[in-house]
Design a protein around this motif. Structure first.
Motif: not given
Ligand code: EPS
Length: 362
Positions: A68-92
């Motif tokens: 979601i951040s830090g990558v433009f046209e497939g390349k790193t931009t030098g800015t913070p690279i942010a990645m997210l993953i949704v939790n889909t199978d938690a069984r609290s």
């Protein structure tokens, strides 16, 4: 909770809980202009994921990463690279019965003592779920190290309980579901793990890791030694109880005359040092091994206490790994990659790109 950031020039901050909505990371200091291979990141995540075999946790997470951040046209931009993953199978609900209890051998007690409360759902932040983001960040570091220096990092399973595996991994990317270097060891390991799972118990493991192609010169004496930083990186992985570099504890029984890695014909003749001398890489393979304790979440009852100090018999439900060390292999590789990339940038920062001394020992 503080100190969720790893590294000095290349930093990785992870956030999120096992049963929260999402987990994520922010990578800062990654050089600009590097092509991001999302398939490679996704493949590394798949190697670590739950549910790949009957011998690991059966929680089914898609582990689909979003940049979601830090990558433009497939390349790193030098800015913070942010990645997210949704939790889909938690069984609290699996954790409802232990919400007021302390699992023996788990961080439940120390989290309570330190923070005064704890997210009991899947262990919250103390869950191995957190390591997902280390692997995502580590994949980028692996790719960068390979592209810039030809470095390859390989991890494999050395031991599970009484099952010792002697073969050293000799490829670059290990896609074996149980991270064995030799497929011939699979029947022995599977029957051991089947019996273990039926018994309801868990067991420890040893993971080996090797980084090949690291140039001589990385590492910062005296408080930023490469081996110290590798050990700290490995110790930060859930369930780690020991780290050895090179010959490790076997060095205790060595004589100096056998331990020293002699140099003949312009080459080291052995590698007891594990590729690090005086906290600085020597150019030899960097070798380490990591000990993982047995998973503490067990369906076998054990005496403990509740939060009022009353005696209870703790039984943990949920979908746990009988041997958490197995899925640790890609995590160990990721932490090696992040440590090495951080040191690559630190070395370049102080000493520049060119070798400062002409002597080369192979
Ligand atoms: C874990 C317990 C299990 C594992 C989890 C690590 O989670 P749960 O109890 O919610 O099913 O599945 O591992 C992962 C989810 C993962 O992605 O690695 C623990 O107690 O550490």
């Amino acid at each position: 909770m503080s100190h969720n950031r790893f590294g000095k020039l290349l930093t990785v901050t992870t956030f999120g809980e096992s049963h929260g909505p999402e987990i994520g990371c922010v990578i800062d200091g990654f050089p600009p202009g590097f092509p991001v291979n999302l398939d490679m990141i996704q493949n590394e995540l798949k190697r670590r994921a739950t549910g790949r075999s009957r011998h690991t946790s059966q929680r089914k997470e898609a582990d689909c990463v979003r940049l979601i951040s830090g990558v433009f046209e497939g390349k790193t931009t030098g800015t913070p690279i942010a990645m997210l993953i949704v939790n889909t199978d938690a069984r609290s609900r699996d954790y409802a019965n232990i919400k007021d209890q302390v699992r023996p051998g788990h961080a439940d007690y120390t989290y309570w003592k330190k923070y005064g409360l704890r997210d009991y759902r899947g262990g919250g932040r103390s869950s191995a779920r957190e390591t997902t983001m280390r692997v995502a960040a580590g994949a980028l570091a692996k790719d960068w190290l390979q592209a810039n220096f030809g470095i390859t990092i390989a991890g494999w399973l050395g031991q599970v309980g009484e099952c010792v595996f002697h073969t050293e991994f000799n490829g670059t990317v290990n896609n074996h579901p149980l991270f064995l270097a030799d497929e011939a060891d699979m029947p022995r390991l599977e029957s051991y793990l089947d019996a273990l799972r039926k018994s309801g118990d868990s067991v420890g493991a040893r993971v080996h890791v090797r980084a090949r192609g690291v140039p001589a010169g990385w590492g910062e004496p005296v408080y930023g030694k490469l081996d110290a930083d590798i050990a700290a990186a490995m110790m930060s992985i859930n369930a780690t109880k020991g780290v050895e570099i090179g010959a490790g504890f076997a060095s205790v029984a060595h004589k100096g005359s056998e331990h020293r890695d002699v140099i003949e014909n312009g080459a080291f003749q052995s590698n007891h040092a594990g590729g690090i001398l005086g906290g600085i890489s020597s150019g030899q393979d960097i070798t380490a091994s990591v000990a993982f304790k047995p998973t503490s979440s067990l369906r076998l009852p054990a005496p403990s206490v509740d939060q009022c100090g009353q005696p209870v018999q703790v039984v943990t439900k949920g979908r746990h790994d009988p041997c958490v060390g197995i899925r640790a292999v890609p995590i160990v590789e990721a932490m090696m990659a992040l440590t090495l990339m951080d040191h690559a940038l630190r070395h370049r920062g102080q000493c520049g790109e060119k070798p400062l001394h002409p002597l080369v020992i192979e």
